[in-house]
Design an enzyme around this catalytic site. Structure first.
Site, PDB file in Angstrom:
ATOM      1  N   GLU A  50       0.819  -1.214   0.000  1.00  0.00           N
ATOM      2  CA  GLU A  50       0.000   0.000   0.000  1.00  0.00           C
ATOM      3  C   GLU A  50       0.852   1.263   0.000  1.00  0.00           C
ATOM      4  O   GLU A  50       0.530   2.232  -0.677  1.00  0.00           O
ATOM      5  CB  GLU A  50      -0.945   0.008   1.212  1.00  0.00           C
ATOM      6  N   ASN A  62      -8.485   8.842  -6.069  1.00  0.00           N
ATOM      7  CA  ASN A  62      -9.131   7.649  -6.613  1.00  0.00           C
ATOM      8  C   ASN A  62     -10.207   8.092  -7.600  1.00  0.00           C
ATOM      9  O   ASN A  62     -10.472   9.280  -7.748  1.00  0.00           O
ATOM     10  CB  ASN A  62      -9.753   6.830  -5.476  1.00  0.00           C
TER      11      ASN A  62
END
Ligand SMILES: *[C@@H]1O[C@H](CO)[C@@H](O)[C@H](O)[C@H]1NC(C)=O
Ligand SMILES: *[C@@H]1O[C@H](CO)[C@@H](O)[C@H](O)[C@H]1NC(C)=O
Ligand SMILES: *[C@@H]1O[C@H](CO)[C@@H](O)[C@H](O)[C@H]1NC(C)=O
Ligand SMILES: CC(=O)N[C@H]1CO[C@H](CO)[C@@H](O)[C@@H]1O
Length: 139
Positions: A50, A62
């Protein structure tokens, strides 16, 4: 003191400007923050995928415009408030999730894990589930 600051500035003393942890530093921090030993390698794998073990990293937006923060790449849509007031489900500001003191990040990651398990993290689903996990024997 001047020397310490200078060394920090040069990035020679990882400890005072610990933005990227080594694998064993990560394990140590996870233990210190009460993560259980039996899932340690999955968690290390998750964090490595991550955030590359960086505490201060903020993702690109995102597709929904939200962003992910810190070691565990925690999302501001549900979990942290990207304002100056702590809020959302972890009752923290997103900035607090970028601290070298990982206690807020850790508490929030535990909450996410309690609700959704490791499946909450694509980094884990795509790169860790059913895969060989990082070796932490020397940590
Ligand atoms: C906080 O994030 C939301 C999307 O998650 C975005 O719409 C908003 O502009 C952001 N606010 C700030 C102050 O960055
Ligand atoms: C959120 O955290 C703040 C301190 O940062 C605290 O004063 C407040 O009571 C907390 N709110 C909730 C709902 O837990
Ligand atoms: C990290 O922050 C927490 C509070 O958020 C505090 O209790 C703890 O002592 C801090 N740890 C270190 C090593 O500074
Ligand atoms: C993209 C990325 O960081 N992949 C890593 C995920 O974790 C495994 C195990 O630690 C690494 O081997 C990958 O390189």
């Amino acid at each position: 003191m001047k020397w310490v600051l200078l060394l920090c500035a040069l990035g020679l003393l990882l400890h005072c400007e610990a933005k990227q942890l080594s694998r064993c530093q990560l394990v140590q921090e996870l233990r210190r923050n009460g993560f259980p030993e039996n899932k340690m390698r999955d968690r290390v794998c998750l964090v490595e995928n991550e955030s590359s073990r960086r505490t201060d990293i903020v993702s690109r937006p995102n597709s929904d415009g939200s962003r992910d923060y810190g070691l565990f790449q925690i999302n501001d849509r549900y979990w942290c408030s990207n304002t100056s007031q702590p809020g959302k489900d972890c009752n923290v500001t997103c900035k607090q999730l970028l601290s070298d003191n990982i206690s807020k990040s850790a508490a929030c990651a535990k909450k996410i894990y309690q609700r959704h398990g490791f499946d909450a993290w694509y980094g884990w689903k795509n790169n860790c589930r059913g895969k060989p996990l990082p070796d932490i024997n020397s940590c």
